[in-house]
Design a protein around this motif. Structure first.
Motif, PDB file in Angstrom:
ATOM      1  N   TYR A  14       1.095  -0.928  -0.355  1.00  0.00           N
ATOM      2  CA  TYR A  14      -0.222   0.178  -0.069  1.00  0.00           C
ATOM      3  C   TYR A  14       1.103   1.270  -0.047  1.00  0.00           C
ATOM      4  O   TYR A  14       2.344   1.153  -0.138  1.00  0.00           O
ATOM      5  N   SER A  15       0.197   2.292  -0.638  1.00  0.00           N
ATOM      6  CA  SER A  15       1.272   3.415  -0.793  1.00  0.00           C
ATOM      7  C   SER A  15       1.308   3.903   1.149  1.00  0.00           C
ATOM      8  O   SER A  15       2.523   5.228   1.114  1.00  0.00           O
ATOM      9  N   ALA A  16       0.512   4.273   2.262  1.00  0.00           N
ATOM     10  CA  ALA A  16       0.682   4.719   3.520  1.00  0.00           C
ATOM     11  C   ALA A  16       0.112   3.240   3.769  1.00  0.00           C
ATOM     12  O   ALA A  16      -0.748   2.405   3.688  1.00  0.00           O
ATOM     13  N   PRO A  17       1.024   3.402   5.539  1.00  0.00           N
ATOM     14  CA  PRO A  17       0.054   2.668   6.125  1.00  0.00           C
ATOM     15  C   PRO A  17      -1.380   2.469   6.366  1.00  0.00           C
ATOM     16  O   PRO A  17      -2.327   3.374   5.640  1.00  0.00           O
ATOM     17  N   VAL A  18      -2.093   1.752   6.627  1.00  0.00           N
ATOM     18  CA  VAL A  18      -3.784   1.053   5.842  1.00  0.00           C
ATOM     19  C   VAL A  18      -4.255   0.467   6.979  1.00  0.00           C
ATOM     20  O   VAL A  18      -3.934  -0.252   8.009  1.00  0.00           O
ATOM     21  N   ARG A  19      -5.704   0.602   7.130  1.00  0.00           N
ATOM     22  CA  ARG A  19      -6.446  -0.122   8.452  1.00  0.00           C
ATOM     23  C   ARG A  19      -6.935  -1.123   7.572  1.00  0.00           C
ATOM     24  O   ARG A  19      -7.924  -1.203   6.700  1.00  0.00           O
ATOM     25  N   LEU A  20      -6.898  -2.581   8.150  1.00  0.00           N
ATOM     26  CA  LEU A  20      -7.637  -3.271   7.825  1.00  0.00           C
ATOM     27  C   LEU A  20      -8.753  -3.970   7.768  1.00  0.00           C
ATOM     28  O   LEU A  20      -8.784  -4.114   9.372  1.00  0.00           O
ATOM     29  N   GLY A  21      -9.489  -4.270   7.661  1.00  0.00           N
ATOM     30  CA  GLY A  21     -10.501  -4.920   7.479  1.00  0.00           C
ATOM     31  C   GLY A  21     -10.559  -6.746   7.646  1.00  0.00           C
ATOM     32  O   GLY A  21      -9.311  -6.729   6.996  1.00  0.00           O
ATOM     33  N   ASP A  71       1.806  -1.527   6.074  1.00  0.00           N
ATOM     34  CA  ASP A  71       1.737  -0.653   4.821  1.00  0.00           C
ATOM     35  C   ASP A  71       1.814  -1.882   4.283  1.00  0.00           C
ATOM     36  O   ASP A  71       2.146  -1.716   2.552  1.00  0.00           O
ATOM     37  N   ARG A  72       2.023  -3.502   4.414  1.00  0.00           N
ATOM     38  CA  ARG A  72       1.852  -4.359   3.558  1.00  0.00           C
ATOM     39  C   ARG A  72       1.472  -5.269   4.102  1.00  0.00           C
ATOM     40  O   ARG A  72       1.204  -5.248   5.240  1.00  0.00           O
ATOM     41  N   LEU A  73       0.621  -6.338   3.526  1.00  0.00           N
ATOM     42  CA  LEU A  73      -0.275  -7.247   4.271  1.00  0.00           C
ATOM     43  C   LEU A  73       0.307  -8.373   3.344  1.00  0.00           C
ATOM     44  O   LEU A  73       0.526  -8.740   2.526  1.00  0.00           O
ATOM     45  N   LEU A  74       1.461  -9.694   3.988  1.00  0.00           N
ATOM     46  CA  LEU A  74       1.946 -11.056   3.783  1.00  0.00           C
ATOM     47  C   LEU A  74       1.165 -11.973   4.167  1.00  0.00           C
ATOM     48  O   LEU A  74       1.114 -12.194   5.920  1.00  0.00           O
ATOM     49  N   GLY A 268      -8.070   0.503   4.005  1.00  0.00           N
ATOM     50  CA  GLY A 268      -8.723   2.139   4.065  1.00  0.00           C
ATOM     51  C   GLY A 268      -8.159   3.019   4.779  1.00  0.00           C
ATOM     52  O   GLY A 268      -6.528   2.521   5.887  1.00  0.00           O
ATOM     53  N   GLY A 269      -7.918   3.772   4.555  1.00  0.00           N
ATOM     54  CA  GLY A 269      -6.883   4.986   4.848  1.00  0.00           C
ATOM     55  C   GLY A 269      -5.408   5.257   3.682  1.00  0.00           C
ATOM     56  O   GLY A 269      -5.145   6.663   3.464  1.00  0.00           O
ATOM     57  N   ALA A 270      -5.278   4.367   2.289  1.00  0.00           N
ATOM     58  CA  ALA A 270      -4.852   4.456   1.813  1.00  0.00           C
ATOM     59  C   ALA A 270      -4.817   3.603   0.171  1.00  0.00           C
ATOM     60  O   ALA A 270      -5.796   3.595   0.214  1.00  0.00           O
ATOM     61  N   SER A 271      -3.867   3.761  -0.974  1.00  0.00           N
ATOM     62  CA  SER A 271      -4.189   2.985  -2.001  1.00  0.00           C
ATOM     63  C   SER A 271      -3.650   2.262  -2.058  1.00  0.00           C
ATOM     64  O   SER A 271      -2.451   1.558  -1.658  1.00  0.00           O
ATOM     65  N   LEU A 272      -4.114   0.893  -2.571  1.00  0.00           N
ATOM     66  CA  LEU A 272      -2.811  -0.434  -2.988  1.00  0.00           C
ATOM     67  C   LEU A 272      -1.739  -0.018  -4.082  1.00  0.00           C
ATOM     68  O   LEU A 272      -2.008   0.450  -5.711  1.00  0.00           O
ATOM     69  N   LEU A 273      -0.927  -0.582  -4.015  1.00  0.00           N
ATOM     70  CA  LEU A 273       0.298  -0.585  -4.619  1.00  0.00           C
ATOM     71  C   LEU A 273      -0.340  -1.443  -6.012  1.00  0.00           C
ATOM     72  O   LEU A 273       0.595  -1.471  -7.441  1.00  0.00           O
ATOM     73  N   SER A 274       0.435  -2.505  -5.358  1.00  0.00           N
ATOM     74  CA  SER A 274       0.545  -3.444  -5.950  1.00  0.00           C
ATOM     75  C   SER A 274      -0.077  -5.159  -4.638  1.00  0.00           C
ATOM     76  O   SER A 274       0.004  -5.147  -3.788  1.00  0.00           O
ATOM     77  N   MET A 275      -0.042  -5.848  -6.040  1.00  0.00           N
ATOM     78  CA  MET A 275      -0.987  -7.552  -5.394  1.00  0.00           C
ATOM     79  C   MET A 275      -0.005  -8.605  -5.881  1.00  0.00           C
ATOM     80  O   MET A 275      -0.261  -8.595  -7.228  1.00  0.00           O
ATOM     81  N   GLN A 276       0.889  -8.941  -5.440  1.00  0.00           N
ATOM     82  CA  GLN A 276       1.766 -10.256  -5.776  1.00  0.00           C
ATOM     83  C   GLN A 276       1.017 -12.011  -5.457  1.00  0.00           C
ATOM     84  O   GLN A 276       0.970 -11.707  -4.457  1.00  0.00           O
ATOM     85  N   VAL A 277       1.232 -12.386  -6.508  1.00  0.00           N
ATOM     86  CA  VAL A 277       0.690 -13.712  -5.821  1.00  0.00           C
ATOM     87  C   VAL A 277       1.523 -14.915  -6.378  1.00  0.00           C
ATOM     88  O   VAL A 277       1.888 -14.746  -8.130  1.00  0.00           O
ATOM     89  N   GLY A 278       1.873 -15.502  -5.175  1.00  0.00           N
ATOM     90  CA  GLY A 278       2.650 -17.026  -5.790  1.00  0.00           C
ATOM     91  C   GLY A 278       2.323 -18.145  -5.664  1.00  0.00           C
ATOM     92  O   GLY A 278       2.100 -18.102  -4.468  1.00  0.00           O
TER      93      GLY A 278
END
Length: 293
Positions: A14-21, A71-74, A268-278
């Motif tokens: 994410y572009s900045a820390p977000v609130r994760l639902g 700012d990242r969810l893994l 919520g709170g910022a925008s998603l920059l990328s999603m990577q799936v492997g």
């Protein structure tokens, strides 16, 4: 029996820390007589509280709840499974359903009704009907399984596979019009046509072993299942033009494909920059006797 290690890694930036639902995870395979989970682990960063349950289809779901912003969810899933479906053609269809057309027993109809209805429409669209007419014409004597096998091959031949990262599934009319689609588009087209012929069919999301080089990442796979009296739910994979066997690992089934995304959630709170799936699947040698309880 074959053993597979499945490593599934999804990373959101994410572009900045977000609130994760709350996030819903459909990553655990459907266990049964033909598939057993030997070991499993699920790692999530930032830390999450997990609650497990089964949905109306019997799929195993985990809901992840978060307290801290990030700012990242893994999300990383590691599994070792035992697949016993070595002879997928070893089944018997009930006598009354061997030849097409047939009618499902009245005791089964209330359960199968949801899998007999076209998605979003009471009747198949005209494009689908025209294509179905090239597969089978009324009056032709044919076995039910033979018709499904023919439909599976016809879907494979009619649609060119193309990896598609956009969410959702194309309508059957769109897939027929453009002549290409992802595995989920091909599975949906097969499923809608099978329903048009009067078969109960459902969408399947899972993994497929294709022996990719270790450095290459794959992705989740999709196919369809059809209910044949006496045989039960049998899988057909139009992407590979084959019946589902011991290289397929089902995770979730549903009446509609949009009901079973591997991961679904909000932020919520910022925008998603990328999603990577492997997804990395390797076949293991040897056998460990202890099974996960």
């Amino acid at each position: 029996m074959r053993r597979f290690n499945i490593h599934h890694l999804t990373t959101y930036s994410y572009s900045a820390p977000v609130r994760l639902g709350t996030h819903t995870l459909r990553l655990r395979p459907r266990e049964g007589h033909d598939l057993r989970i030997e070991t499993s682990s699920l790692s999530i960063i930032p830390a999450a509280k997990l609650r497990w349950h089964r949905d109306v289809e019997g799929n195993c779901l985990a809901t992840a709840s978060f307290r801290e912003a990030a700012d990242r969810l893994l999300i990383e899933s590691n599994l070792i499974i035992q697949q016993y479906d070595r002879v997928p053609l070893d089944f018997l269809v009930d006598e009354e359903a061997v030849h097409y057309p047939f009618h499902y027993a009245s005791k089964d109809r209330p359960i199968l009704e949801a899998y007999l209805t076209q998605s979003g429409a009471e009747q198949p669209c005209q494009a689908l009907l025209q294509w179905m007419a090239t597969v089978w014409q009324p009056g032709e004597i044919i076995q039910s399984y033979t018709l499904l096998k023919r439909l599976n091959l016809a879907t494979h031949q009619r649609v060119s596979y193309r990896k598609r990262d956009e969410p959702g599934v194309q309508s059957s009319a769109e897939t027929l019009r453009c002549g290409w689609g992802s595995c989920r588009d091909m599975a949906f087209l097969f499923m809608e046509a099978a329903r048009g012929f009067g078969f109960a069919a459902r969408f399947v999301s899972g993994y497929s072993f294709t022996a990719l080089p270790p450095e290459e990442a794959g992705s989740m796979h999709a196919w369809a299942e059809v209910f044949l009296p006496g045989a039960g739910w049998k899988g057909f994979d139009p992407t590979h033009a084959g019946i589902v066997g011991d290289t397929h690992i089902p995770v979730a089934v549903a009446r509609r494909p949009e009901s079973v995304p591997p991961i679904a959630g909000s932020f919520g709170g910022a925008s998603l920059l990328s999603m990577q799936v492997g997804v990395w699947i390797t076949e293991l040698q040897g056998f460990n006797t202890p099974l996960e309880s």
